[in-house]
Write a protein that holds these residues in place. Structure first.
Motif, PDB file in Angstrom:
ATOM      1  N   GLY A  39       0.674  -1.338  -0.235  1.00 32.34           N
ATOM      2  CA  GLY A  39      -0.163   0.540  -0.171  1.00 32.34           C
ATOM      3  C   GLY A  39       0.418   1.147  -0.018  1.00 32.34           C
ATOM      4  N   PHE A  40       1.899   1.536  -0.353  1.00 31.66           N
ATOM      5  CA  PHE A  40       2.799   1.980  -0.904  1.00 31.66           C
ATOM      6  C   PHE A  40       3.292   2.991   0.127  1.00 31.66           C
ATOM      7  N   GLY A  41       3.704   1.971   1.508  1.00 28.53           N
ATOM      8  CA  GLY A  41       3.860   2.227   2.189  1.00 28.53           C
ATOM      9  C   GLY A  41       2.570   2.155   3.680  1.00 28.53           C
ATOM     10  N   SER A  42       1.856   2.350   3.857  1.00 26.46           N
ATOM     11  CA  SER A  42       1.079   2.227   4.430  1.00 26.46           C
ATOM     12  C   SER A  42       0.465   1.378   5.224  1.00 26.46           C
ATOM     13  N   GLY A  43       1.265   0.257   5.039  1.00 25.72           N
ATOM     14  CA  GLY A  43       1.220  -2.012   5.219  1.00 25.72           C
ATOM     15  C   GLY A  43       2.372  -1.822   6.317  1.00 25.72           C
ATOM     16  N   LEU A  44       3.162  -0.648   6.234  1.00 26.20           N
ATOM     17  CA  LEU A  44       4.841  -0.764   6.721  1.00 26.20           C
ATOM     18  C   LEU A  44       4.371  -0.177   8.512  1.00 26.20           C
ATOM     19  N   SER A  45       2.912   0.583   9.389  1.00 27.45           N
ATOM     20  CA  SER A  45       2.580   1.093   9.792  1.00 27.45           C
ATOM     21  C   SER A  45       2.907  -0.379  10.917  1.00 27.45           C
ATOM     22  N   PRO A  46       3.399  -0.022  12.195  1.00 25.74           N
ATOM     23  CA  PRO A  46       4.380  -1.058  13.350  1.00 25.74           C
ATOM     24  C   PRO A  46       2.891  -1.495  13.593  1.00 25.74           C
ATOM     25  N   ILE A  47       1.306  -0.962  13.905  1.00 29.30           N
ATOM     26  CA  ILE A  47       0.604  -0.900  14.181  1.00 29.30           C
ATOM     27  C   ILE A  47      -0.594  -0.895  13.244  1.00 29.30           C
ATOM     28  N   MET A  48      -1.280  -1.908  13.266  1.00 28.21           N
ATOM     29  CA  MET A  48      -3.055  -2.322  12.905  1.00 28.21           C
ATOM     30  C   MET A  48      -2.694  -1.978  11.133  1.00 28.21           C
ATOM     31  N   PRO A  49      -1.870  -2.232  10.692  1.00 27.30           N
ATOM     32  CA  PRO A  49      -1.362  -2.004   8.927  1.00 27.30           C
ATOM     33  C   PRO A  49      -2.074  -2.281   8.228  1.00 27.30           C
ATOM     34  N   GLY A  50      -4.016  -2.993   8.565  1.00 29.87           N
ATOM     35  CA  GLY A  50      -4.758  -3.462   7.595  1.00 29.87           C
ATOM     36  C   GLY A  50      -5.578  -1.801   7.898  1.00 29.87           C
ATOM     37  N   THR A  51      -5.479  -1.535   9.520  1.00 27.04           N
ATOM     38  CA  THR A  51      -6.574  -0.241   9.363  1.00 27.04           C
ATOM     39  C   THR A  51      -6.019   1.287   8.641  1.00 27.04           C
ATOM     40  N   ALA A  52      -4.059   0.994   8.531  1.00 23.96           N
ATOM     41  CA  ALA A  52      -3.239   1.917   8.149  1.00 23.96           C
ATOM     42  C   ALA A  52      -3.752   1.907   6.901  1.00 23.96           C
ATOM     43  N   GLY A  53      -4.034   0.697   6.670  1.00 24.50           N
ATOM     44  CA  GLY A  53      -4.745   0.696   4.376  1.00 24.50           C
ATOM     45  C   GLY A  53      -5.295   0.757   3.843  1.00 24.50           C
ATOM     46  N   THR A  54      -6.782   1.296   5.051  1.00 29.05           N
ATOM     47  CA  THR A  54      -7.542   1.382   4.666  1.00 29.05           C
ATOM     48  C   THR A  54      -8.255   2.798   4.276  1.00 29.05           C
ATOM     49  N   LEU A  55      -7.421   3.238   6.125  1.00 24.21           N
ATOM     50  CA  LEU A  55      -7.024   4.951   6.264  1.00 24.21           C
ATOM     51  C   LEU A  55      -6.789   5.360   4.383  1.00 24.21           C
ATOM     52  N   PHE A  56      -5.558   4.556   4.241  1.00 19.38           N
ATOM     53  CA  PHE A  56      -5.352   5.702   3.671  1.00 19.38           C
ATOM     54  C   PHE A  56      -5.894   5.357   2.102  1.00 19.38           C
ATOM     55  N   ALA A  57      -6.820   4.116   1.880  1.00 20.26           N
ATOM     56  CA  ALA A  57      -7.351   3.880   0.868  1.00 20.26           C
ATOM     57  C   ALA A  57      -8.503   5.047   0.669  1.00 20.26           C
ATOM     58  N   TRP A  58      -8.906   5.637   2.075  1.00 22.21           N
ATOM     59  CA  TRP A  58     -10.403   6.469   2.028  1.00 22.21           C
ATOM     60  C   TRP A  58      -9.280   8.002   1.773  1.00 22.21           C
ATOM     61  N   LEU A  59      -8.365   7.970   2.827  1.00 20.38           N
ATOM     62  CA  LEU A  59      -7.582  10.129   1.977  1.00 20.38           C
ATOM     63  C   LEU A  59      -7.527   9.116   0.481  1.00 20.38           C
ATOM     64  N   SER A  60      -7.097   8.435   0.115  1.00 22.91           N
ATOM     65  CA  SER A  60      -6.946   8.670  -1.798  1.00 22.91           C
ATOM     66  C   SER A  60      -8.009   8.940  -2.369  1.00 22.91           C
ATOM     67  N   PHE A  61      -8.835   8.386  -2.214  1.00 21.95           N
ATOM     68  CA  PHE A  61      -9.618   8.203  -2.259  1.00 21.95           C
ATOM     69  C   PHE A  61     -10.610   9.716  -2.543  1.00 21.95           C
ATOM     70  N   ALA A  62     -10.962  10.062  -1.348  1.00 18.21           N
ATOM     71  CA  ALA A  62     -11.424  11.695  -0.510  1.00 18.21           C
ATOM     72  C   ALA A  62     -10.069  12.646  -2.204  1.00 18.21           C
ATOM     73  N   VAL A  63      -9.475  12.379  -1.775  1.00 18.13           N
ATOM     74  CA  VAL A  63      -8.137  13.481  -1.912  1.00 18.13           C
ATOM     75  C   VAL A  63      -8.124  13.595  -3.912  1.00 18.13           C
ATOM     76  N   LEU A  64      -8.372  11.664  -4.500  1.00 16.78           N
ATOM     77  CA  LEU A  64      -8.268  11.926  -6.355  1.00 16.78           C
ATOM     78  C   LEU A  64      -9.564  12.745  -5.905  1.00 16.78           C
ATOM     79  N   ASN A  65     -10.722  12.377  -5.466  1.00 19.00           N
ATOM     80  CA  ASN A  65     -12.228  12.973  -5.914  1.00 19.00           C
ATOM     81  C   ASN A  65     -12.251  13.896  -5.523  1.00 19.00           C
ATOM     82  N   LEU A  66     -11.997  14.986  -4.993  1.00 16.15           N
ATOM     83  CA  LEU A  66     -11.597  16.464  -4.672  1.00 16.15           C
ATOM     84  C   LEU A  66     -10.976  17.200  -5.928  1.00 16.15           C
ATOM     85  N   ARG A  67      -9.827  16.857  -6.098  1.00 15.21           N
ATOM     86  CA  ARG A  67      -8.639  17.120  -7.133  1.00 15.21           C
ATOM     87  C   ARG A  67      -8.954  16.885  -8.413  1.00 15.21           C
ATOM     88  N   TRP A  68      -9.336  15.949  -8.329  1.00 17.13           N
ATOM     89  CA  TRP A  68      -9.801  16.167 -10.289  1.00 17.13           C
ATOM     90  C   TRP A  68     -12.051  15.218 -10.514  1.00 17.13           C
TER      91      TRP A  68
END
Length: 170
Positions: free
Chosen positions: A27-56
Motif C-alpha cells: 500500500g505505498f508504505g501504509s502497510g508498514l505501519s507498526p500498529i494495525m497495518p490493515g487499518t492504516a491501509g484502509t485509512l490510506f484508501a479513504w484518504l486517497s479516494f477523497a483527495v483524488l475525487n476532490l482534486r479531479w
C-alpha cells in the motif's frame, strides 16, 4: 511459486522498495505501519479516494473508479502473490492492497455521502475484514496465494455494503 523458507516478520522500506509488487502490495508504505497495518491501509484508501475525487472530480467518476478497482484487483492478485512468496508468509499483515481495493469498492457505492456515513462504512468494512464472520472466514481459509489475499476482502466489502443496504431499508 516457491515461498521464501526464511519468513520476514517485519519488512521495512528497503524490502518494500526492492520490487514494484512489494510497493503496491504494501500500500505505498501504509502497510508498514507498526500498529494495525490493515487499518492504516484502509485509512490510506479513504484518504486517497477523497483527495483524488476532490482534486479531479471530472476524471475520477464512478466508472473510472470501477475500472481502477477491477484492474487493481487483478494486479493485486499478482502483487500479493509475489510479495507473500518473497516474505515467506502468504498473507502477511503488511500487505494491504486488498484493503485498499476493497474499501475503494465500498466508497464507490456509498458516495456521494456525508463524512459520518463514510466513517460508518469504514467501521463496517474493518469489522467484517477483521472478524471474518462466515462465509468470509471460510474464504480466508480456503483460498490461498494472491487470489485468497484479495478475495476475502472483496467479500468483506460486499458484507459492509449489504449492512448499509439493510440499514437504509429500515
Amino acid at each position: 511459486m516457491e515461498t521464501n523458507p526464511h519468513p520476514i516478520l517485519k519488512p521495512g522500506s528497503s524490502f518494500m522498495l526492492a520490487h514494484p509488487a512489494h510497493f503496491l502490495a504494501q500500500g505505498f508504505g501504509s502497510g508498514l505501519s507498526p500498529i494495525m497495518p490493515g487499518t492504516a491501509g484502509t485509512l490510506f484508501a479513504w484518504l486517497s479516494f477523497a483527495v483524488l475525487n476532490l482534486r479531479w472530480p471530472t476524471l475520477f467518476t464512478p466508472v473510472v473508479w470501477s475500472a481502477i478497482i477491477v484492474i487493481g484487483y487483478f494486479i493485486g492478485v499478482w502483487a500479493c502473490a509475489v510479495t507473500g512468496k518473497n516474505l515467506g508468509v502468504a498473507d502477511h499483515g503488511s500487505m494491504v492492497w486488498d484493503e485498499i481495493i476493497a474499501f475503494w469498492l465500498v466508497l464507490v457505492f456509498i458516495t456521494p455521502a456525508p463524512l459520518i456515513t463514510q466513517f460508518w462504512a469504514f467501521i463496517a468494512f474493518r469489522f467484517f475484514d477483521m472478524v471474518k464472520p462466515p462465509p468470509i472466514g471460510y474464504f480466508d481459509q480456503r483460498f490461498k496465494g494472491g487470489f485468497g489475499v484479495m478475495f476475502d476482502d472483496i467479500v468483506a466489502a460486499f458484507f459492509a455494503l449489504l449492512a448499509f443496504a439493510l440499514y437504509r431499508t429500515w
